[in-house]
Design a protein around this motif. Structure first.
Motif, mmCIF file in Angstrom:
data_model
loop_
_atom_site.group_PDB
_atom_site.id
_atom_site.type_symbol
_atom_site.label_atom_id
_atom_site.label_comp_id
_atom_site.label_asym_id
_atom_site.label_seq_id
_atom_site.Cartn_x
_atom_site.Cartn_y
_atom_site.Cartn_z
ATOM 1 N N ASN A 6 0.787 -1.231 0.000
ATOM 2 C CA ASN A 6 0.000 0.000 0.000
ATOM 3 C C ASN A 6 0.818 1.280 0.000
ATOM 4 O O ASN A 6 0.339 2.310 -0.466
ATOM 5 C CB ASN A 6 -0.942 0.029 1.207
ATOM 6 C CG ASN A 6 -2.032 -1.001 1.087
ATOM 7 O OD1 ASN A 6 -2.507 -1.286 -0.005
ATOM 8 N ND2 ASN A 6 -2.420 -1.582 2.200
ATOM 9 N N GLU A 7 2.023 1.220 0.558
ATOM 10 C CA GLU A 7 2.850 2.425 0.647
ATOM 11 C C GLU A 7 4.301 2.038 0.914
ATOM 12 O O GLU A 7 4.573 0.969 1.446
ATOM 13 C CB GLU A 7 2.344 3.353 1.749
ATOM 14 C CG GLU A 7 2.430 2.760 3.130
ATOM 15 C CD GLU A 7 1.797 3.648 4.188
ATOM 16 O OE1 GLU A 7 1.136 4.634 3.826
ATOM 17 O OE2 GLU A 7 1.969 3.354 5.367
ATOM 18 N N PRO A 8 5.224 2.927 0.559
ATOM 19 C CA PRO A 8 6.629 2.658 0.856
ATOM 20 C C PRO A 8 6.859 2.578 2.359
ATOM 21 O O PRO A 8 6.153 3.217 3.139
ATOM 22 C CB PRO A 8 7.360 3.870 0.268
ATOM 23 C CG PRO A 8 6.411 4.467 -0.708
ATOM 24 C CD PRO A 8 5.035 4.182 -0.178
ATOM 25 N N ARG A 9 7.834 1.786 2.746
ATOM 26 C CA ARG A 9 8.195 1.636 4.163
ATOM 27 C C ARG A 9 9.690 1.808 4.307
ATOM 28 O O ARG A 9 10.460 1.416 3.426
ATOM 29 C CB ARG A 9 7.810 0.242 4.663
ATOM 30 C CG ARG A 9 6.357 -0.149 4.553
ATOM 31 C CD ARG A 9 5.505 0.170 5.758
ATOM 32 N NE ARG A 9 6.058 -0.236 7.021
ATOM 33 C CZ ARG A 9 5.667 -1.269 7.745
ATOM 34 N NH1 ARG A 9 4.709 -2.054 7.301
ATOM 35 N NH2 ARG A 9 6.214 -1.527 8.898
ATOM 36 N N ARG A 10 10.109 2.361 5.420
ATOM 37 C CA ARG A 10 11.533 2.463 5.732
ATOM 38 C C ARG A 10 12.079 1.058 5.936
ATOM 39 O O ARG A 10 11.476 0.238 6.630
ATOM 40 C CB ARG A 10 11.754 3.250 7.012
ATOM 41 C CG ARG A 10 11.413 4.703 6.947
ATOM 42 C CD ARG A 10 11.571 5.293 8.344
ATOM 43 N NE ARG A 10 11.157 6.656 8.361
ATOM 44 C CZ ARG A 10 11.948 7.662 8.742
ATOM 45 N NH1 ARG A 10 13.164 7.416 9.165
ATOM 46 N NH2 ARG A 10 11.507 8.898 8.721
ATOM 47 N N MET A 11 13.236 0.796 5.352
ATOM 48 C CA MET A 11 13.844 -0.537 5.488
ATOM 49 C C MET A 11 14.092 -0.856 6.962
ATOM 50 O O MET A 11 13.812 -1.974 7.399
ATOM 51 C CB MET A 11 15.156 -0.611 4.705
ATOM 52 C CG MET A 11 14.985 -0.624 3.205
ATOM 53 S SD MET A 11 14.786 -2.249 2.476
ATOM 54 C CE MET A 11 16.344 -3.022 2.844
ATOM 55 N N ALA A 12 14.598 0.094 7.726
ATOM 56 C CA ALA A 12 14.900 -0.164 9.141
ATOM 57 C C ALA A 12 13.625 -0.497 9.914
ATOM 58 O O ALA A 12 13.612 -1.426 10.733
ATOM 59 C CB ALA A 12 15.600 1.043 9.761
ATOM 60 N N ASN A 42 20.528 -6.810 7.502
ATOM 61 C CA ASN A 42 21.243 -7.580 6.492
ATOM 62 C C ASN A 42 20.337 -8.669 5.893
ATOM 63 O O ASN A 42 20.313 -8.856 4.675
ATOM 64 C CB ASN A 42 22.509 -8.202 7.087
ATOM 65 C CG ASN A 42 23.354 -8.884 6.045
ATOM 66 O OD1 ASN A 42 23.611 -8.335 4.982
ATOM 67 N ND2 ASN A 42 23.786 -10.100 6.340
ATOM 68 N N ALA A 43 19.603 -9.373 6.737
ATOM 69 C CA ALA A 43 18.704 -10.420 6.244
ATOM 70 C C ALA A 43 17.611 -9.811 5.372
ATOM 71 O O ALA A 43 17.273 -10.358 4.317
ATOM 72 C CB ALA A 43 18.096 -11.193 7.409
ATOM 73 N N LEU A 44 17.068 -8.670 5.798
ATOM 74 C CA LEU A 44 16.048 -8.009 4.987
ATOM 75 C C LEU A 44 16.637 -7.555 3.658
ATOM 76 O O LEU A 44 16.013 -7.707 2.615
ATOM 77 C CB LEU A 44 15.437 -6.814 5.728
ATOM 78 C CG LEU A 44 14.397 -6.029 4.930
ATOM 79 C CD1 LEU A 44 13.223 -6.918 4.512
ATOM 80 C CD2 LEU A 44 13.909 -4.828 5.730
ATOM 81 N N SER A 45 17.836 -7.029 3.685
ATOM 82 C CA SER A 45 18.478 -6.581 2.454
ATOM 83 C C SER A 45 18.642 -7.736 1.461
ATOM 84 O O SER A 45 18.398 -7.574 0.263
ATOM 85 C CB SER A 45 19.835 -5.958 2.775
ATOM 86 O OG SER A 45 20.400 -5.397 1.620
ATOM 87 N N VAL A 95 15.234 -8.500 0.066
ATOM 88 C CA VAL A 95 14.876 -7.454 -0.899
ATOM 89 C C VAL A 95 15.620 -7.681 -2.208
ATOM 90 O O VAL A 95 15.040 -7.568 -3.291
ATOM 91 C CB VAL A 95 15.140 -6.046 -0.327
ATOM 92 C CG1 VAL A 95 15.014 -4.982 -1.397
ATOM 93 C CG2 VAL A 95 14.173 -5.761 0.816
ATOM 94 N N ASP A 96 16.907 -8.022 -2.131
ATOM 95 C CA ASP A 96 17.682 -8.292 -3.348
ATOM 96 C C ASP A 96 17.024 -9.396 -4.175
ATOM 97 O O ASP A 96 16.855 -9.258 -5.390
ATOM 98 C CB ASP A 96 19.119 -8.711 -3.005
ATOM 99 C CG ASP A 96 19.979 -7.574 -2.487
ATOM 100 O OD1 ASP A 96 19.588 -6.398 -2.651
ATOM 101 O OD2 ASP A 96 21.036 -7.871 -1.905
ATOM 102 N N ARG A 97 16.653 -10.492 -3.520
ATOM 103 C CA ARG A 97 16.032 -11.618 -4.241
ATOM 104 C C ARG A 97 14.687 -11.209 -4.835
ATOM 105 O O ARG A 97 14.356 -11.592 -5.963
ATOM 106 C CB ARG A 97 15.854 -12.821 -3.303
ATOM 107 C CG ARG A 97 17.158 -13.495 -2.909
ATOM 108 C CD ARG A 97 16.934 -14.805 -2.166
ATOM 109 N NE ARG A 97 16.102 -14.697 -0.986
ATOM 110 C CZ ARG A 97 16.536 -14.389 0.235
ATOM 111 N NH1 ARG A 97 17.820 -14.143 0.441
ATOM 112 N NH2 ARG A 97 15.702 -14.341 1.256
ATOM 113 N N THR A 98 13.922 -10.442 -4.086
ATOM 114 C CA THR A 98 12.598 -10.035 -4.545
ATOM 115 C C THR A 98 12.711 -8.968 -5.631
ATOM 116 O O THR A 98 11.913 -8.952 -6.572
ATOM 117 C CB THR A 98 11.746 -9.554 -3.351
ATOM 118 O OG1 THR A 98 11.833 -10.541 -2.307
ATOM 119 C CG2 THR A 98 10.300 -9.382 -3.727
#
Length: 146
Positions: free
Chosen positions: A40-46, A57-60, A63-66
């Motif tokens: 629905n909207e952008p979110r801050r990565m942190a 790091n795990a989220l990054s 995100v890279d894979r997605t």
């Protein structure tokens, strides 16, 4: 089985049903969760890492894979270039909405064998647990334009 065992097995039932839905959309549960979180909207990565209980790091890596599937994209915040915002691409938004709708339709099936009063109680308690959890950052942190 004690209460802790019951909660453990409830989490297994939920995760299994969720994984079934995700597989139908050719997504891992982690990718589907990411898409649903930013549909629905952008979110801050942190903030997203904290909400999902992941390291940055795990989220990054997720995100890279997605992003390789062109479902999400990163951008720097207009207010603070150090802040990385994550948003769904148009394709990711459509897919995220579809996954979310299917999950919302099918997860309640786990309570289908309960009587109507127990189903309402289950919904009430589940809602209360989520409402008091720390899944989402304060609203003032979520609305940052990329």
């Amino acid at each position: 089985m004690d209460y802790g065992d019951k909660l453990f097995w409830l989490s297994v039932v939920i995760q299994r049903k969720y994984a079934e839905v995700c597989a139908e959309f050719d997504l891992t549960p982690a990718q589907a969760t990411l898409l649903c979180a930013v549909r629905n909207e952008p979110r801050r990565m942190a903030d997203l890492a904290a909400s999902l209980g992941m390291t940055k790091n795990a989220l990054s890596q997720l995100v890279d894979r997605t992003a390789r599937r062109e479902l999400v994209g990163r951008a720097s915040s207009a207010q603070d270039r150090r802040v990385v915002m994550l948003s769904a691409t148009p394709t990711g938004k459509v897919l995220g909405e579809a996954v979310y709708a299917e999950v919302a339709k099918r997860l309640p099936e786990i309570a289908r064998n309960l009587d109507a009063d127990d189903q309402r109680d289950f919904e009430r308690v589940a809602t209360a647990i989520v409402d008091i959890s720390d899944l989402s950052p304060p609203a003032s942190n979520q609305r940052v334009t990329p």
